[in-house]
Motif scaffolding. Structure first.
Motif, PDB file in Angstrom:
ATOM      1  N   SER A  17       0.874  -1.168   0.000  1.00 31.92           N
ATOM      2  CA  SER A  17       0.000   0.000   0.000  1.00 31.92           C
ATOM      3  C   SER A  17       0.908   1.214   0.000  1.00 31.92           C
ATOM      4  O   SER A  17       1.831   1.313   0.787  1.00 31.92           O
ATOM      5  N   GLY A  18       0.672   2.112  -0.921  1.00 32.81           N
ATOM      6  CA  GLY A  18       1.545   3.269  -1.062  1.00 32.81           C
ATOM      7  C   GLY A  18       0.853   4.340  -1.858  1.00 32.81           C
ATOM      8  O   GLY A  18      -0.317   4.652  -1.600  1.00 32.81           O
ATOM      9  N   PRO A  19       1.509   4.886  -2.867  1.00 36.21           N
ATOM     10  CA  PRO A  19       0.867   5.919  -3.680  1.00 36.21           C
ATOM     11  C   PRO A  19      -0.311   5.347  -4.459  1.00 36.21           C
ATOM     12  O   PRO A  19      -0.325   4.167  -4.820  1.00 36.21           O
ATOM     13  N   LEU A  20      -1.298   6.177  -4.685  1.00 36.62           N
ATOM     14  CA  LEU A  20      -2.443   5.767  -5.496  1.00 36.62           C
ATOM     15  C   LEU A  20      -2.009   5.827  -6.957  1.00 36.62           C
ATOM     16  O   LEU A  20      -2.199   6.827  -7.649  1.00 36.62           O
ATOM     17  N   VAL A  21      -1.433   4.722  -7.426  1.00 33.83           N
ATOM     18  CA  VAL A  21      -0.795   4.749  -8.736  1.00 33.83           C
ATOM     19  C   VAL A  21      -1.798   4.978  -9.861  1.00 33.83           C
ATOM     20  O   VAL A  21      -1.437   5.485 -10.925  1.00 33.83           O
ATOM     21  N   GLY A  22      -3.065   4.608  -9.644  1.00 31.23           N
ATOM     22  CA  GLY A  22      -4.070   4.906 -10.656  1.00 31.23           C
ATOM     23  C   GLY A  22      -4.211   6.399 -10.872  1.00 31.23           C
ATOM     24  O   GLY A  22      -4.274   6.881 -12.010  1.00 31.23           O
ATOM     25  N   ALA A  23      -4.234   7.158  -9.774  1.00 29.23           N
ATOM     26  CA  ALA A  23      -4.319   8.614  -9.879  1.00 29.23           C
ATOM     27  C   ALA A  23      -3.043   9.197 -10.451  1.00 29.23           C
ATOM     28  O   ALA A  23      -3.075  10.155 -11.234  1.00 29.23           O
ATOM     29  N   VAL A  24      -1.890   8.633 -10.077  1.00 30.71           N
ATOM     30  CA  VAL A  24      -0.619   9.138 -10.591  1.00 30.71           C
ATOM     31  C   VAL A  24      -0.547   8.956 -12.109  1.00 30.71           C
ATOM     32  O   VAL A  24      -0.193   9.881 -12.847  1.00 30.71           O
ATOM     33  N   ALA A  25      -0.891   7.753 -12.598  1.00 24.58           N
ATOM     34  CA  ALA A  25      -0.856   7.503 -14.038  1.00 24.58           C
ATOM     35  C   ALA A  25      -1.831   8.416 -14.780  1.00 24.58           C
ATOM     36  O   ALA A  25      -1.524   8.933 -15.858  1.00 24.58           O
ATOM     37  N   ALA A  26      -3.011   8.632 -14.197  1.00 27.22           N
ATOM     38  CA  ALA A  26      -3.975   9.548 -14.813  1.00 27.22           C
ATOM     39  C   ALA A  26      -3.414  10.965 -14.864  1.00 27.22           C
ATOM     40  O   ALA A  26      -3.596  11.689 -15.860  1.00 27.22           O
ATOM     41  N   ASP A  27      -2.717  11.371 -13.815  1.00 23.54           N
ATOM     42  CA  ASP A  27      -2.114  12.706 -13.805  1.00 23.54           C
ATOM     43  C   ASP A  27      -1.035  12.838 -14.871  1.00 23.54           C
ATOM     44  O   ASP A  27      -0.896  13.897 -15.497  1.00 23.54           O
ATOM     45  N   LEU A  28      -0.257  11.790 -15.085  1.00 24.69           N
ATOM     46  CA  LEU A  28       0.788  11.856 -16.109  1.00 24.69           C
ATOM     47  C   LEU A  28       0.177  12.046 -17.499  1.00 24.69           C
ATOM     48  O   LEU A  28       0.678  12.821 -18.315  1.00 24.69           O
ATOM     49  N   VAL A  29      -0.911  11.309 -17.771  1.00 25.46           N
ATOM     50  CA  VAL A  29      -1.609  11.503 -19.052  1.00 25.46           C
ATOM     51  C   VAL A  29      -2.098  12.940 -19.170  1.00 25.46           C
ATOM     52  O   VAL A  29      -1.919  13.608 -20.204  1.00 25.46           O
ATOM     53  N   GLN A  30      -2.697  13.451 -18.109  1.00 20.50           N
ATOM     54  CA  GLN A  30      -3.254  14.797 -18.133  1.00 20.50           C
ATOM     55  C   GLN A  30      -2.174  15.854 -18.307  1.00 20.50           C
ATOM     56  O   GLN A  30      -2.349  16.819 -19.060  1.00 20.50           O
ATOM     57  N   ILE A  31      -1.048  15.691 -17.631  1.00 23.31           N
ATOM     58  CA  ILE A  31       0.040  16.673 -17.737  1.00 23.31           C
ATOM     59  C   ILE A  31       0.493  16.812 -19.186  1.00 23.31           C
ATOM     60  O   ILE A  31       0.625  17.917 -19.717  1.00 23.31           O
ATOM     61  N   VAL A  32       0.722  15.681 -19.843  1.00 16.27           N
ATOM     62  CA  VAL A  32       1.201  15.725 -21.226  1.00 16.27           C
ATOM     63  C   VAL A  32       0.115  16.246 -22.163  1.00 16.27           C
ATOM     64  O   VAL A  32       0.356  17.105 -23.018  1.00 16.27           O
ATOM     65  N   ALA A  33      -1.109  15.729 -21.991  1.00 17.51           N
ATOM     66  CA  ALA A  33      -2.191  16.109 -22.911  1.00 17.51           C
ATOM     67  C   ALA A  33      -2.518  17.597 -22.825  1.00 17.51           C
ATOM     68  O   ALA A  33      -2.859  18.219 -23.846  1.00 17.51           O
ATOM     69  N   GLU A  34      -2.432  18.170 -21.628  1.00 13.74           N
ATOM     70  CA  GLU A  34      -2.797  19.581 -21.474  1.00 13.74           C
ATOM     71  C   GLU A  34      -1.620  20.521 -21.721  1.00 13.74           C
ATOM     72  O   GLU A  34      -1.812  21.629 -22.222  1.00 13.74           O
ATOM     73  N   ALA A  35      -0.412  20.082 -21.365  1.00 15.49           N
ATOM     74  CA  ALA A  35       0.749  20.948 -21.587  1.00 15.49           C
ATOM     75  C   ALA A  35       1.161  20.981 -23.049  1.00 15.49           C
ATOM     76  O   ALA A  35       1.616  22.012 -23.558  1.00 15.49           O
ATOM     77  N   GLU A  36       0.989  19.849 -23.726  1.00 19.33           N
ATOM     78  CA  GLU A  36       1.393  19.761 -25.125  1.00 19.33           C
ATOM     79  C   GLU A  36       0.297  19.038 -25.905  1.00 19.33           C
ATOM     80  O   GLU A  36       0.408  17.858 -26.218  1.00 19.33           O
ATOM     81  N   PRO A  37      -0.825  19.743 -26.180  1.00 17.80           N
ATOM     82  CA  PRO A  37      -1.969  19.102 -26.840  1.00 17.80           C
ATOM     83  C   PRO A  37      -1.582  18.466 -28.165  1.00 17.80           C
ATOM     84  O   PRO A  37      -0.667  18.934 -28.864  1.00 17.80           O
ATOM     85  N   ARG A  38      -2.286  17.415 -28.477  1.00 17.01           N
ATOM     86  CA  ARG A  38      -2.039  16.705 -29.730  1.00 17.01           C
ATOM     87  C   ARG A  38      -2.282  17.628 -30.911  1.00 17.01           C
ATOM     88  O   ARG A  38      -3.299  18.327 -30.981  1.00 17.01           O
ATOM     89  N   ILE A  39      -1.358  17.651 -31.836  1.00 15.70           N
ATOM     90  CA  ILE A  39      -1.500  18.463 -33.049  1.00 15.70           C
ATOM     91  C   ILE A  39      -2.207  17.620 -34.109  1.00 15.70           C
ATOM     92  O   ILE A  39      -1.721  16.540 -34.466  1.00 15.70           O
ATOM     93  N   PRO A  40      -3.357  18.068 -34.579  1.00 16.08           N
ATOM     94  CA  PRO A  40      -4.109  17.247 -35.531  1.00 16.08           C
ATOM     95  C   PRO A  40      -3.390  17.125 -36.869  1.00 16.08           C
ATOM     96  O   PRO A  40      -2.562  17.963 -37.240  1.00 16.08           O
ATOM     97  N   GLU A  41      -3.716  16.048 -37.574  1.00 14.94           N
ATOM     98  CA  GLU A  41      -3.203  15.875 -38.923  1.00 14.94           C
ATOM     99  C   GLU A  41      -3.778  16.965 -39.836  1.00 14.94           C
ATOM    100  O   GLU A  41      -4.876  17.474 -39.596  1.00 14.94           O
ATOM    101  N   PRO A  42      -3.054  17.353 -40.882  1.00 13.35           N
ATOM    102  CA  PRO A  42      -3.589  18.364 -41.807  1.00 13.35           C
ATOM    103  C   PRO A  42      -4.887  17.886 -42.447  1.00 13.35           C
ATOM    104  O   PRO A  42      -5.043  16.678 -42.719  1.00 13.35           O
ATOM    105  N   TRP A  43      -5.804  18.817 -42.654  1.00 15.53           N
ATOM    106  CA  TRP A  43      -7.008  18.476 -43.407  1.00 15.53           C
ATOM    107  C   TRP A  43      -6.615  18.172 -44.846  1.00 15.53           C
ATOM    108  O   TRP A  43      -5.780  18.857 -45.447  1.00 15.53           O
ATOM    109  N   ARG A  44      -7.209  17.122 -45.383  1.00 14.86           N
ATOM    110  CA  ARG A  44      -6.967  16.761 -46.778  1.00 14.86           C
ATOM    111  C   ARG A  44      -8.290  16.381 -47.422  1.00 14.86           C
ATOM    112  O   ARG A  44      -9.137  15.748 -46.787  1.00 14.86           O
ATOM    113  N   PRO A  45      -8.482  16.746 -48.679  1.00 14.51           N
ATOM    114  CA  PRO A  45      -9.716  16.350 -49.378  1.00 14.51           C
ATOM    115  C   PRO A  45      -9.772  14.842 -49.559  1.00 14.51           C
ATOM    116  O   PRO A  45      -8.754  14.146 -49.494  1.00 14.51           O
ATOM    117  N   LEU A  46     -10.974  14.333 -49.791  1.00 12.86           N
ATOM    118  CA  LEU A  46     -11.131  12.927 -50.118  1.00 12.86           C
ATOM    119  C   LEU A  46     -10.423  12.632 -51.442  1.00 12.86           C
ATOM    120  O   LEU A  46     -10.372  13.495 -52.331  1.00 12.86           O
TER     121      LEU A  46
END
Length: 459
Positions: free
Chosen positions: A320-349
């Motif tokens: 029993s120690g750190p709540l690793v579920g919360a820690v892993a969720a925080d790591l995802v959030q830190i990256v996703a919010e600090a460096e949001p995913r850059i979408p692929e360029p729009w391209r026609p069909l």
């Protein structure tokens, strides 16, 4: 490019701060974490109570119930090969277990009504030979809830699934796992028994900063519920597979099926649910998928976000120690919010079908206005243009109809209904008529349309 060059310095510091805080506040001997983004490991970090002995991406930790996700993948492979149906009762393949008509699907999603644990003694701290047969795992009354009525997490349920894999494959669970998942994905550091280098499991006294070694047991029949050892590097490979599929193992559509909620949630518990071997949680506006795990001496979590293309693993060696579920969720959030995913360029069909293009634009269900868009591969998307409504995407079928992929219309059929002259009269979506004008045409509208037409209100 090294992992230290992938993320910005401020993001890397925030990630390091989060795991350092977790290791210190959680009083765990060591903690290792890693983040994957854009198809590669973007960051890794570790903390240890012994300077110079920090674990790394090659250090094994026990991952507990994260093992269940691997077992679920093996079962889904059996389904995709036609060797079973998820709605089949387990008794069809393993007669005499005493679980009656509990289905494979219900076992995968923990809705079979089975008990959470085995009969005493505590299975995680005793050798598997204490439970040599399934009857020893299940006990005299394996069912404690009506099957299919709700979610009740069950370790014995995944023991049954492991035995199902062995019965239909004709080999041991761990050998089938190695051949069908671990080797194809290059997960050579994921094993049923610890292999050096690996962490030792510890209990930390709740009221004093002292340690007690935890025993490491071979779980026997319970292996398919929690036996595995793994590393952050291997688990991030597994996360990439669970996010996008791999035709050598499971198709993209099959892993998507695993990610979909499969069991009713308890009243008021809308923040988390369970798919087929995968936990699904809501963190703000973000959906995280993966699994947590624990065994005496170890805690583990893998979370990934499809929308953000970010996955995080946290492993530690304390009961029993750190709540690793919360820690892993925080790591995802830190990256996703600090460096949001850059979408692929729009391209026609690459090409367009003029008949499909003619279907696009506004359609009316009664007086509700929707817009129909053309997607790649002859797909369609229906969106409300005003107010609330039932949005959906549709996949083209060979017979000229479309199958709903999500939301209210998942699995429903969208078809074009034509008049005697061949022109489009309306769209039929699960019996609902969508017309080009509000209540446009008495023949296509059930109940007809008043002959007097639209009118004002004279006062």
């Amino acid at each position: 490019m090294t992992t230290s060059e992938v993320l910005l310095p401020t993001t890397r510091r925030a990630l390091l701060h989060r795991i350092a805080t977790a290791q210190a506040d959680g009083r765990t001997p060591s903690l290792v974490a890693a983040v994957r983004r854009d198809g590669r490991i973007a960051w890794s970090g570790a903390r240890s109570c012994v300077e110079g002995h920090e674990p790394d991406g090659d250090t094994q930790f026990r991952i507990g119930s994260l093992t269940k996700t691997f077992t679920a993948v093996l079962v889904m492979r059996l389904r995709d090969e036609g060797l079973l149906d998820l709605d089949d009762p387990l008794e069809k393949y393993l007669p005499g277990t005493g679980v009656g008509e509990v289905t494979v699907f219900q076992l995968l999603g923990h809705s079979g009504g089975l008990a959470a644990e085995t009969p005493a003694p505590w299975w995680e701290r005793t050798p598997g030979k204490v439970r040599p047969g399934l009857a020893d795992v299940l006990g005299e009354e394996p069912l404690i809830h009506p099957s299919g009525h709700g979610h009740h997490y069950s370790n014995p349920g995944y023991t049954l699934l492991g035995s199902l894999v062995e019965r239909l494959r004709g080999g041991s669970w761990d050998e089938v796992l190695r051949q069908e998942i671990l080797e194809p994905l290059g997960m050579h550091r994921t094993t049923p028994q610890a292999e050096e280098p690996h962490a030792g499991g510890w209990a930390v006294h709740p009221w004093a900063d002292v340690l007690l070694p935890e025993p490491v047991e071979d779980l026997g029949l319970m292996a398919s519920a929690g036996q595995l050892w793994s590393t952050t590097t291997d688990l991030l490979r597994f996360a990439a597979f669970l996010a996008q599929g791999d035709d050598r193992i499971l198709s993209e559509s099959s892993v998507a099926e695993m990610r979909a909620p499969a069991a009713p949630v308890e009243a008021g518990d809308w923040a988390s649910t369970y798919g087929l071997g995968l936990q699904c949680v809501r963190r703000g506006d973000r959906t995280l998928l993966g699994h947590t795990g624990s065994l005496p001496g170890f805690l583990a979590t893998l979370w990934f976000s499809i929308e953000d293309d970010v996955a995080a693993v946290v492993l530690t060696n304390a009961t029993s120690g750190p709540l690793v579920g919360a820690v892993a969720a925080d790591l995802v959030q830190i990256v996703a919010e600090a460096e949001p995913r850059i979408p692929e360029p729009w391209r026609p069909l690459p090409e367009v079908d003029e008949e499909l293009l003619a279907l696009t634009g506004p359609w009316y269900w009664g007086t509700h206005v929707y817009g129909l868009r053309l997607l790649a591969d002859r797909g369609l998307e229906l969106q409300p243009l005003r107010g609330a409504g039932r949005a959906a995407r549709f996949r083209a079928r060979p017979d000229g109809t479309w199958a709903g992929l999500n939301g209210y219309y998942a699995g429903e059929t969208l078809r074009v209904v034509r008049g005697e002259d061949g022109s489009v009269d309306h769209l039929d979506l699960g019996s609902f008529a969508f017309t080009r004008k509000p209540y446009g045409g008495s023949e296509s509208i059930p109940g007809g349309v008043d002959e007097g037409g639209w009118r004002g209100l004279a006062i």
